[in-house]
Design a protein around this motif. Structure first.
Motif, PDB file in Angstrom:
ATOM      1  N   SER A  45      30.317  -5.258  -0.013  1.00 19.51           N
ATOM      2  CA  SER A  45      29.154  -4.412   0.226  1.00 19.51           C
ATOM      3  C   SER A  45      28.337  -4.360  -1.059  1.00 19.51           C
ATOM      4  O   SER A  45      28.708  -4.963  -2.070  1.00 19.51           O
ATOM      5  CB  SER A  45      29.593  -3.003   0.624  1.00 19.51           C
ATOM      6  N   ASN A  99      35.924   5.215  -6.341  1.00 19.75           N
ATOM      7  CA  ASN A  99      35.542   5.373  -7.746  1.00 19.75           C
ATOM      8  C   ASN A  99      36.653   4.885  -8.671  1.00 19.75           C
ATOM      9  O   ASN A  99      36.396   4.247  -9.690  1.00 19.75           O
ATOM     10  CB  ASN A  99      35.215   6.833  -8.047  1.00 19.75           C
ATOM     11  N   SER A 118      22.998  11.773  -5.634  1.00 22.82           N
ATOM     12  CA  SER A 118      23.389  10.530  -6.312  1.00 22.82           C
ATOM     13  C   SER A 118      24.298  10.852  -7.494  1.00 22.82           C
ATOM     14  O   SER A 118      24.388  12.010  -7.933  1.00 22.82           O
ATOM     15  CB  SER A 118      22.156   9.778  -6.796  1.00 22.82           C
ATOM     16  N   ARG A 164      28.078  -1.816  -2.803  1.00 20.77           N
ATOM     17  CA  ARG A 164      28.804  -0.940  -3.719  1.00 20.77           C
ATOM     18  C   ARG A 164      29.581  -1.793  -4.723  1.00 20.77           C
ATOM     19  O   ARG A 164      30.334  -2.682  -4.339  1.00 20.77           O
ATOM     20  CB  ARG A 164      29.762  -0.058  -2.922  1.00 20.77           C
ATOM     21  N   HIS A 207      34.213  -0.078   0.012  1.00 23.70           N
ATOM     22  CA  HIS A 207      33.856   0.735   1.170  1.00 23.70           C
ATOM     23  C   HIS A 207      34.108   2.240   1.031  1.00 23.70           C
ATOM     24  O   HIS A 207      33.828   2.977   1.959  1.00 23.70           O
ATOM     25  CB  HIS A 207      34.561   0.192   2.414  1.00 23.70           C
ATOM     26  N   ASN A 208      34.631   2.707  -0.093  1.00 29.53           N
ATOM     27  CA  ASN A 208      34.805   4.150  -0.288  1.00 29.53           C
ATOM     28  C   ASN A 208      33.767   4.657  -1.284  1.00 29.53           C
ATOM     29  O   ASN A 208      33.623   4.093  -2.368  1.00 29.53           O
ATOM     30  CB  ASN A 208      36.211   4.482  -0.813  1.00 29.53           C
ATOM     31  N   THR A 209      33.091   5.745  -0.927  1.00 30.02           N
ATOM     32  CA  THR A 209      32.025   6.252  -1.790  1.00 30.02           C
ATOM     33  C   THR A 209      32.537   7.132  -2.924  1.00 30.02           C
ATOM     34  O   THR A 209      31.841   7.335  -3.914  1.00 30.02           O
ATOM     35  CB  THR A 209      31.001   7.057  -0.969  1.00 30.02           C
ATOM     36  N   SER A 210      33.723   7.695  -2.785  1.00 33.05           N
ATOM     37  CA  SER A 210      34.241   8.598  -3.824  1.00 33.05           C
ATOM     38  C   SER A 210      35.726   8.336  -4.006  1.00 33.05           C
ATOM     39  O   SER A 210      36.235   7.310  -3.575  1.00 33.05           O
ATOM     40  CB  SER A 210      33.983  10.051  -3.423  1.00 33.05           C
TER      41      SER A 210
END
Length: 364
Positions: A45, A19, A254, A47, A12-15
């Motif tokens: 998710s 990462n 992206s 991700r 759930h974390n994009t960065s």
């Protein structure tokens, strides 16, 4: 070996923490596929879906309900028969049953202790309590830099012998060469200047973007910024408008497009006052781009001997270093080439081996 992870950030974390979580599982499953890697969370998710397809990596749905991550996830991990539970973001579950399981913890930074002015009183108290509690119950702790290790020992009162520094790497996109067609598409999509310097990171006070735009006043040097905006952005925006500085803020970039931006930039600048590690510095070096960064906290650990260092509180120093590199192509290339050699220590395989050695020490 069976290792269970608190996978909230993974999914759930994009960065940042996301990462780190995805890269850790990705590289371990690549170099040590004989183990099981269990991703525990209430839901998943898209991700990280490609990592879940690998042999040995699987999602484990955990108990639902309020505070289940704190009070039930540990017992869920024990029920899987995991040898180790690894908290990837400074936290560990508070409740366990009697079944034996070793506990590992990664702490990224203690910025909320060093720079309390950036956090509310309530957040500081909660963060400190959670980190100290987790550090006290962990068998061993990973610090992502020597700076973070010193802070863990000093502020959390953990014996130095229980803390090991294992640096993190970065996304594979920064280590690949994108096609000429994709590079051209990215330049066109974002209408990039022919030459520019790049800054990547959340636009917040600690990251210090305002002193970069102050340094660029009257230089005519274009700046491209990629990062989430906070209230601090308004202060930066006012200065830009009053002084007619050429700055472009990009959103919806992206990972592959970001990799192109690093490669196209003449200089990457990262003038943060304090970091736990500073992954954008590593991303820039892997991209073959010269780095200007702060002479504070862990940033010299990430930048190595051939990045250029500035006093982040001094716009005149920042301006002088930018102008020097902007006007000296040979010096940019020399430092970029040296930086590329240095950054190989943050490649996937050596980090994976250090992580596996860390786990084996816990088990033994």
């Amino acid at each position: 070996m069976k290792i269970a992870y608190d996978a909230k950030r993974f999914f759930h974390n994009t960065s940042g923490l996301g990462n780190y979580s995805r890269d850790l599982v990705r590289i371990l499953s690549r170099y040590f596929p004989e183990n099981e890697y269990l991703l525990l969370n209430k839901n998943k998710s898209e991700r990280g879906a490609d990592i879940l397809e690998r042999a040995g990596v699987r999602f484990v749905e955990t108990s639902k309900g309020q505070m289940s991550r704190q009070f039930k996830m540990g017992k869920d991990a024990q029920r899987t028969g995991a040898d180790i539970f690894h908290g990837l973001s400074g936290e560990l579950p508070l409740r366990w049953d009697q079944k034996p399981i070793k506990k590992a913890l990664t702490i990224h930074d203690l910025i909320f202790v060093r720079y309390p002015q950036y956090y509310s009183f309530f957040d500081r108290k909660i963060h400190f309590w959670k980190f100290r509690k987790a550090a006290g119950s962990a068998d061993r702790i990973i610090a992502i830099s020597e700076q973070t290790k010193r802070d863990i020992v000093q502020f959390l009162k953990v014996p130095e012998s229980r803390v090991e520094v294992i640096y993190q790497g970065c996304h594979q996109a920064f280590k690949e060469q994108q096609s000429d067609g994709f590079i051209a598409e990215t330049k066109e999509k974002f209408r990039l200047p022919e030459r520019f310097i790049l800054n990547v990171g959340t636009i917040e006070e600690r990251k210090n973007l305002l002193n970069v735009v102050r340094a660029l006043k009257d230089t005519g040097i274009p700046l491209v910024v990629v990062g989430k905006k906070t209230k601090y952005f308004k202060k930066v925006e006012r200065f830009i408008q009053q002084n007619k500085i050429e700055v472009q803020f990009l959103e919806g970039v992206s990972m592959d497009e970001l990799a192109v931006l690093y490669k196209l930039a003449e200089i990457f600048i990262y003038p943060s006052f304090f970091e736990g590690f500073g992954i954008p510095v590593i991303e820039a070096l892997f991209s073959g781009t010269v780095v200007i960064t702060s002479n504070t906290s862990c940033l010299p650990e990430a930048g190595g001997p051939d990045s250029m260092y500035i006093d982040p509180g001094n716009p005149l120093d920042i301006a002088a270093k930018i102008k020097f590199l902007w006007e000296n192509k040979a010096e940019r290339k020399r430092r970029a080439d040296k930086g590329f050699s240095f950054v190989q220590k943050f490649s996937d395989e050596p980090i994976a081996r250090q992580l596996m050695d860390f786990y084996e020490k816990i088990i033994s």
